[in-house]
Design a protein around this motif. Sequence first.
Motif, PDB file in Angstrom:
ATOM      1  N   ILE A  56       0.525  -1.338   0.296  1.00 40.26           N
ATOM      2  CA  ILE A  56       0.716  -0.625   0.117  1.00 40.26           C
ATOM      3  C   ILE A  56       1.204   1.114  -0.296  1.00 40.26           C
ATOM      4  N   ASN A  57       2.119   1.697   1.267  1.00 38.12           N
ATOM      5  CA  ASN A  57       3.292   2.241   0.616  1.00 38.12           C
ATOM      6  C   ASN A  57       3.362   2.416  -0.292  1.00 38.12           C
ATOM      7  N   ALA A  58       4.201   1.467  -1.598  1.00 33.72           N
ATOM      8  CA  ALA A  58       4.494   1.820  -2.710  1.00 33.72           C
ATOM      9  C   ALA A  58       3.791   1.974  -3.750  1.00 33.72           C
ATOM     10  N   ILE A  59       2.585   1.927  -3.211  1.00 35.78           N
ATOM     11  CA  ILE A  59       1.169   2.311  -4.470  1.00 35.78           C
ATOM     12  C   ILE A  59       0.835   3.871  -4.529  1.00 35.78           C
ATOM     13  N   THR A  60       0.869   4.287  -3.041  1.00 34.53           N
ATOM     14  CA  THR A  60       0.605   5.850  -2.500  1.00 34.53           C
ATOM     15  C   THR A  60       1.777   6.594  -2.285  1.00 34.53           C
ATOM     16  N   GLU A  61       3.193   5.736  -2.413  1.00 33.30           N
ATOM     17  CA  GLU A  61       3.887   6.788  -1.571  1.00 33.30           C
ATOM     18  C   GLU A  61       3.747   8.356  -3.352  1.00 33.30           C
ATOM     19  N   ASP A  62       3.865   7.845  -4.154  1.00 34.49           N
ATOM     20  CA  ASP A  62       4.422   8.960  -5.232  1.00 34.49           C
ATOM     21  C   ASP A  62       3.006   9.753  -6.048  1.00 34.49           C
ATOM     22  N   GLN A  63       1.431   9.321  -5.029  1.00 35.55           N
ATOM     23  CA  GLN A  63       0.546   9.815  -5.666  1.00 35.55           C
ATOM     24  C   GLN A  63      -0.104  10.368  -4.298  1.00 35.55           C
ATOM     25  N   THR A  64      -0.494  11.771  -4.153  1.00 37.23           N
ATOM     26  CA  THR A  64      -1.389  11.779  -3.206  1.00 37.23           C
ATOM     27  C   THR A  64      -2.703  12.231  -3.238  1.00 37.23           C
ATOM     28  N   LEU A  75      -6.691   5.410  -3.549  1.00 34.45           N
ATOM     29  CA  LEU A  75      -8.314   4.418  -2.760  1.00 34.45           C
ATOM     30  C   LEU A  75      -8.888   3.501  -3.581  1.00 34.45           C
ATOM     31  N   SER A  76      -8.613   3.687  -5.504  1.00 30.48           N
ATOM     32  CA  SER A  76      -8.915   2.406  -5.407  1.00 30.48           C
ATOM     33  C   SER A  76      -7.850   1.583  -5.868  1.00 30.48           C
ATOM     34  N   ASN A  77      -6.755   1.742  -5.990  1.00 28.07           N
ATOM     35  CA  ASN A  77      -5.185   1.344  -5.877  1.00 28.07           C
ATOM     36  C   ASN A  77      -5.062   0.388  -4.312  1.00 28.07           C
ATOM     37  N   ALA A  78      -5.978   1.151  -3.519  1.00 29.27           N
ATOM     38  CA  ALA A  78      -5.875   0.085  -2.143  1.00 29.27           C
ATOM     39  C   ALA A  78      -6.929  -1.332  -1.906  1.00 29.27           C
ATOM     40  N   SER A  79      -8.417  -0.672  -2.752  1.00 26.42           N
ATOM     41  CA  SER A  79      -8.981  -1.313  -2.780  1.00 26.42           C
ATOM     42  C   SER A  79      -8.786  -2.956  -3.621  1.00 26.42           C
ATOM     43  N   SER A  80      -7.928  -2.214  -4.294  1.00 26.52           N
ATOM     44  CA  SER A  80      -7.613  -3.686  -5.139  1.00 26.52           C
ATOM     45  C   SER A  80      -6.801  -3.938  -4.395  1.00 26.52           C
ATOM     46  N   VAL A  81      -6.025  -3.944  -3.983  1.00 30.13           N
ATOM     47  CA  VAL A  81      -4.553  -4.801  -3.178  1.00 30.13           C
ATOM     48  C   VAL A  81      -5.472  -5.165  -2.361  1.00 30.13           C
ATOM     49  N   ILE A  82      -5.808  -4.754  -1.267  1.00 31.51           N
ATOM     50  CA  ILE A  82      -6.508  -5.676  -0.292  1.00 31.51           C
ATOM     51  C   ILE A  82      -7.681  -6.624  -0.218  1.00 31.51           C
ATOM     52  N   TYR A  83      -8.995  -6.430  -1.333  1.00 31.31           N
ATOM     53  CA  TYR A  83      -9.056  -7.394  -2.165  1.00 31.31           C
ATOM     54  C   TYR A  83      -8.385  -8.340  -2.392  1.00 31.31           C
TER      55      TYR A  83
END
Length: 175
Positions: free
Chosen positions: A25-33, A39-47
């Motif tokens: 989650i950090n890797a997909i969010t650290e360069d995008q604010t 939240l879109s990518n996080a929901s996919s990674v979590i699911y």
Amino acid sequence: MKEISANTNPSIPKEEFYSDLVDQINAITEDQTYWVTNLSNASSVIYHGLKSLEHFQKKPINWAGFYLVDPKNEKNLILGPFQGKVACTAIPFGKGVCGAAAATQTTQLVKDVHEFPGHIACDAASNSEIVVPIVKDKRLLGVLDIDCEEVEGFDDVDRKGLEAVVKVIVANCEW
């Protein structure tokens, strides 16, 4: 962007799974604010990450996503990015598991949703649920909601791991 894939090794301990999930989650969010993107990518990674544990854990996840505070009515949550079947679009604070998490700003770990007063059944297949509030500077932004088809689908390890995931999301997004 770094290539991210959910950990598909179902035999790792759950604590290690969540440590890896936090890193992803950090890797997909650290360069995008932008919070919608994150939240879109996080929901996919979590699911998909939790689904990778399904065979080993016998805990079939059927929904993972976010409800956000409605900017037009700050006592309502509205549907945000998610993975799974069609979902409820609005939830008042205090109603159901998501509404309880929003009203109290505390994680709700519900072993059997059918015993939860006022449970909202968006998907009849859901039998347990965990909802983690998303809070920044004491202000509720929304909740992370995850449903499981089995009773007792979540435990304290899940709570701690998902709360750590939410902290990363809060820190890396501009709200």
